[in-house]
Enzyme design. Structure first.
Site, PDB file in Angstrom:
ATOM      1  N   PRO B   2     101.948 -64.882  45.504  1.00 61.55           N
ATOM      2  CA  PRO B   2     102.888 -64.977  44.365  1.00 61.55           C
ATOM      3  C   PRO B   2     103.278 -66.423  44.081  1.00 61.55           C
ATOM      4  O   PRO B   2     103.134 -67.300  44.930  1.00 61.55           O
ATOM      5  CB  PRO B   2     104.121 -64.201  44.847  1.00 61.55           C
ATOM      6  CG  PRO B   2     103.665 -63.398  46.015  1.00 61.55           C
ATOM      7  CD  PRO B   2     102.555 -64.174  46.656  1.00 61.55           C
ATOM      8  N   TYR B   3     103.768 -66.604  42.850  1.00 60.97           N
ATOM      9  CA  TYR B   3     104.343 -67.886  42.444  1.00 60.97           C
ATOM     10  C   TYR B   3     105.744 -67.600  41.914  1.00 60.97           C
ATOM     11  O   TYR B   3     105.914 -66.730  41.065  1.00 60.97           O
ATOM     12  CB  TYR B   3     103.487 -68.528  41.344  1.00 60.97           C
ATOM     13  CG  TYR B   3     104.171 -69.700  40.687  1.00 60.97           C
ATOM     14  CD1 TYR B   3     104.198 -70.942  41.313  1.00 60.97           C
ATOM     15  CD2 TYR B   3     104.837 -69.560  39.472  1.00 60.97           C
ATOM     16  CE1 TYR B   3     104.846 -72.016  40.732  1.00 60.97           C
ATOM     17  CE2 TYR B   3     105.490 -70.626  38.889  1.00 60.97           C
ATOM     18  CZ  TYR B   3     105.488 -71.854  39.529  1.00 60.97           C
ATOM     19  OH  TYR B   3     106.147 -72.911  38.951  1.00 60.97           O
TER      20      TYR B   3
END
Lengths: 70, 70, 70, 70, 70, 70
Positions: B2-3
């Protein structure tokens, strides 16, 4: 509840001008879509000239070329 | 993988507090969705007060009005 | 008043899991920095696998290579 | 007409290197998808080391741990 | 040359309303800061209700609670 | 460790073209700044035509006007 991010080159926008942007875009979202202004968030990013590219080059070079008629 | 991008007003968050945010949100993504912490990227943006709008005005004006009971 | 954007690959996160992410990151910002949960905004983007790259290739290819021991 | 945002840690990228990034990514979009370079916008964000997390910790701590073989 | 990103919940905004947003915010940047409308880019993201959090919960739950007077 | 977000209009980019973008921008960051490709993240957003504005109008109207010589 909208979230708006405005990115502009850093060229001395005043606090008053930024307040106008915030007020204006919040009003626009209320007028156009009925969005609640109380929960509309606006974030303005002022980006260094070297870090903004357009037409494949930094914005200062791009503008100089536009003005020179190239 | 994820970011996560966290935007907060620039009001003196310490390096320790920012490290806690990074650790906490990475753990949350692992616990909730099984995301690999090793490739979770977190970017914190600290935004100047003049550049953050809420309720149609810059955040400092908004807070002053909230506290005055307007 | 923080704004948090969480980007994950689209792989079937449920509404319940997304509600947990929203609750968890809002609580984290309150606990760590004293941020008001009522004005904390969280936006989750679920990104198609083809549109997410890591290690120079789409994530599905990257994962296959990791698992094969390459 | 594409918009590209590149986020890197702030570690002294020169104006020349940033101009190369701008030129390179604009050319890549033209070569791969036929996008018009004249309206391709590129914004580079240089993020303070303390504000970038990977593997659940700030990037400086992460790198130190990688190099120590932990 | 500004770039504006507007995020709203996906609740049936029409093409006409979105065109109004695009026109309005472009004009605002011209009027307030003298920005060239020809290179102003606006991107609107319509976000699924489940993916938007406010007050620590998904927006639908938040609104239901506001209306019930909780 | 860079993070790159590429926004393009949704006009049928193939999985192969998107893989080329991911490979190309990752290589560019390695060649220009020595960034580690293994932790470079690329996210491509394909934006509906109605949601992309340029020159104060939706992109389809803008293009039609350009081609008509207006």
């Amino acid at each position: 509840m909208p979230y708006v991010n405005i990115k502009i080159t850093k060229e001395g926008a005043s606090a008053e001008q930024k307040a106008e942007l915030i007020a204006g875009v919040t009003r626009l979202l209320q007028d156009t879509l009925g969005k609640n202004p109380n929960t509309t968030v606006v974030v303005i990013d002022e980006v260094e000239m070297d870090n903004w590219g357009i037409g494949g080059e930094p914005v200062a070079a791009f503008r100089a070329r536009q003005h020179s008629g190239d």
